[in-house]
Scaffold this active site. Sequence first.
Site, mmCIF file in Angstrom:
data_model
loop_
_atom_site.group_PDB
_atom_site.id
_atom_site.type_symbol
_atom_site.label_atom_id
_atom_site.label_comp_id
_atom_site.label_asym_id
_atom_site.label_seq_id
_atom_site.Cartn_x
_atom_site.Cartn_y
_atom_site.Cartn_z
ATOM 1 N N GLY A 12 60.707 61.494 77.548
ATOM 2 C CA GLY A 12 61.214 60.247 76.966
ATOM 3 C C GLY A 12 62.138 59.515 77.928
ATOM 4 O O GLY A 12 63.148 58.942 77.523
ATOM 5 N N ARG A 15 63.244 54.829 78.448
ATOM 6 C CA ARG A 15 64.228 53.926 77.837
ATOM 7 C C ARG A 15 65.361 54.714 77.189
ATOM 8 O O ARG A 15 65.329 55.945 77.146
ATOM 9 C CB ARG A 15 63.550 53.049 76.798
ATOM 10 N N VAL A 64 54.392 64.228 74.048
ATOM 11 C CA VAL A 64 54.987 65.573 74.001
ATOM 12 C C VAL A 64 54.540 66.375 72.781
ATOM 13 O O VAL A 64 54.712 67.592 72.737
ATOM 14 C CB VAL A 64 56.537 65.522 74.051
ATOM 15 N N ASN A 90 64.265 65.448 75.803
ATOM 16 C CA ASN A 90 64.963 64.295 75.223
ATOM 17 C C ASN A 90 64.119 63.476 74.249
ATOM 18 O O ASN A 90 64.653 62.859 73.334
ATOM 19 C CB ASN A 90 65.447 63.399 76.374
ATOM 20 N N SER A 142 71.357 66.391 67.915
ATOM 21 C CA SER A 142 72.068 65.258 67.314
ATOM 22 C C SER A 142 73.194 65.792 66.444
ATOM 23 O O SER A 142 73.087 66.896 65.887
ATOM 24 C CB SER A 142 71.121 64.437 66.442
ATOM 25 N N TYR A 155 64.729 64.563 60.190
ATOM 26 C CA TYR A 155 65.374 64.440 61.506
ATOM 27 C C TYR A 155 66.470 65.513 61.675
ATOM 28 O O TYR A 155 66.526 66.192 62.703
ATOM 29 C CB TYR A 155 65.970 63.037 61.628
ATOM 30 N N ALA A 157 66.756 68.343 60.126
ATOM 31 C CA ALA A 157 66.125 69.675 60.210
ATOM 32 C C ALA A 157 65.584 69.912 61.617
ATOM 33 O O ALA A 157 65.727 71.001 62.184
ATOM 34 C CB ALA A 157 65.003 69.796 59.182
ATOM 35 N N LYS A 159 66.666 68.624 64.412
ATOM 36 C CA LYS A 159 67.768 68.773 65.379
ATOM 37 C C LYS A 159 68.535 70.086 65.164
ATOM 38 O O LYS A 159 68.971 70.717 66.132
ATOM 39 C CB LYS A 159 68.708 67.564 65.288
HETATM 40 P P1 NAP Z 1 64.589 55.645 72.097
HETATM 41 O O1 NAP Z 1 65.380 54.528 72.675
HETATM 42 O O2 NAP Z 1 63.657 55.376 70.969
HETATM 43 O O3 NAP Z 1 63.826 56.394 73.280
HETATM 44 C C1 NAP Z 1 62.995 57.496 73.016
HETATM 45 C C2 NAP Z 1 62.004 57.632 74.166
HETATM 46 O O4 NAP Z 1 61.153 58.754 73.854
HETATM 47 C C3 NAP Z 1 61.101 56.396 74.291
HETATM 48 O O5 NAP Z 1 60.876 56.105 75.637
HETATM 49 C C4 NAP Z 1 59.841 56.846 73.572
HETATM 50 O O6 NAP Z 1 58.650 56.204 74.010
HETATM 51 C C5 NAP Z 1 59.801 58.322 73.961
HETATM 52 N N1 NAP Z 1 58.935 59.054 73.047
HETATM 53 C C6 NAP Z 1 58.900 58.994 71.687
HETATM 54 N N2 NAP Z 1 57.931 59.777 71.207
HETATM 55 C C7 NAP Z 1 57.337 60.358 72.283
HETATM 56 C C8 NAP Z 1 56.246 61.249 72.427
HETATM 57 N N3 NAP Z 1 55.572 61.712 71.369
HETATM 58 N N4 NAP Z 1 55.894 61.654 73.677
HETATM 59 C C9 NAP Z 1 56.555 61.187 74.765
HETATM 60 N N5 NAP Z 1 57.590 60.325 74.686
HETATM 61 C C10 NAP Z 1 57.968 59.909 73.461
HETATM 62 O O7 NAP Z 1 65.574 56.781 71.526
HETATM 63 P P2 NAP Z 1 66.987 57.296 72.073
HETATM 64 O O8 NAP Z 1 68.018 56.798 71.135
HETATM 65 O O9 NAP Z 1 67.144 57.088 73.520
HETATM 66 O O10 NAP Z 1 66.810 58.860 71.747
HETATM 67 C C11 NAP Z 1 66.638 59.841 72.763
HETATM 68 C C12 NAP Z 1 66.979 61.205 72.158
HETATM 69 O O11 NAP Z 1 68.338 61.197 71.723
HETATM 70 C C13 NAP Z 1 66.149 61.550 70.916
HETATM 71 O O12 NAP Z 1 65.837 62.926 70.929
HETATM 72 C C14 NAP Z 1 67.085 61.235 69.784
HETATM 73 O O13 NAP Z 1 66.777 61.961 68.619
HETATM 74 C C15 NAP Z 1 68.414 61.638 70.394
HETATM 75 N N6 NAP Z 1 69.579 61.038 69.746
HETATM 76 C C16 NAP Z 1 69.731 59.678 69.692
HETATM 77 C C17 NAP Z 1 70.865 59.162 69.055
HETATM 78 C C18 NAP Z 1 71.101 57.679 68.949
HETATM 79 O O14 NAP Z 1 72.021 57.277 68.222
HETATM 80 N N7 NAP Z 1 70.384 56.821 69.657
HETATM 81 C C19 NAP Z 1 71.811 60.017 68.495
HETATM 82 C C20 NAP Z 1 71.600 61.400 68.560
HETATM 83 C C21 NAP Z 1 70.490 61.901 69.211
HETATM 84 P P3 NAP Z 1 58.204 54.798 73.344
HETATM 85 O O15 NAP Z 1 59.221 53.803 73.758
HETATM 86 O O16 NAP Z 1 56.854 54.506 73.918
HETATM 87 O O17 NAP Z 1 58.177 55.019 71.861
#
Ligand code: NAP
Length: 247
Positions: A12, A15, A64, A90, A142, A155, A157, A159
Amino acid sequence: MLVEGNKALVTGGSRGIGREIVLKLLQNGASVYYIDLNPGDSLEEYRAIADSHGQQVVYKEGNVADEQTITATTEEILEESGGIDILVNNAGITRDGLIFRMTAQDWSDVLTINLTSAFYISKVVSRSMIKQRSGSIINVASIVGVIGNGGQTNYSASKAGLIGFTKSLAREVAARNVRVNAIAPGFINTRMTEVLTEEQRNQLKAQIPMARIGEPEEVAKVVLFLASDLASYVTGQVVNIAGGMGM
Ligand code: NAP
């Protein structure tokens, strides 16, 4: 240059938080392979940093959640790189909803992408890390995997599962100098939180001791620490990056 000469694999990485992790690792001397559904807009920026320091950055398209293709892609990366020193699991999604409205598909998509994918990839990479007697695996969990959140049973569960996975794998590989840790970000400014209304943001901020939403770079800095030798005696831990939530 905290990870100079290291080779990293980030899922991931196109972005959001993954993008900042790729940038931080590149800026600190690592070569980076990243897997995502699409390359996003960042590849040229990554290449500029990598080229100026003689490192490599390689994008691999992959879902993934698909065991066969992700296993093959991970094996291909191990072969091309000659070994991975840092793995960051990630990639993640949300499919929020109260439990009585949540479909079985919402449940299984989140569990597969957020949790099972880490099993698929870590299975391949940890074997190689054990052989090379070094490595750092960082799983992006998370804060809601620690404290729960209404509307996110699937979600949280996934994490919480990732945290249990982290601690068990850490015990399996610790004696071979392979470290496995999890991070638990709170609410971070990415596409995942863009959907929140101003009112929801204000309600959230009221629950955060530091009274603000975090930035992806603040997450990436902790990943860099855990990836690097600065954390050489740290394994099986969950580091909250949540402005004081969950303390
Ligand atoms: P994001 O901006 O949506 O980025 C997620 C990235 O993962 C995107 O590039 C997405 O691709 C890619 N992705 C999604 N499904 C995938 C798959 N099946 N195979 C390969 N790549 C995939 O989210 P983020 O906020 O950066 O989150 C990153 C991590 O941090 C996640 O695990 C999330 O649960 C965790 N997190 C985030 C927050 C928050 O507040 N943002 C808080 C706690 C934890 P596409 O763009 O093509 O969909």
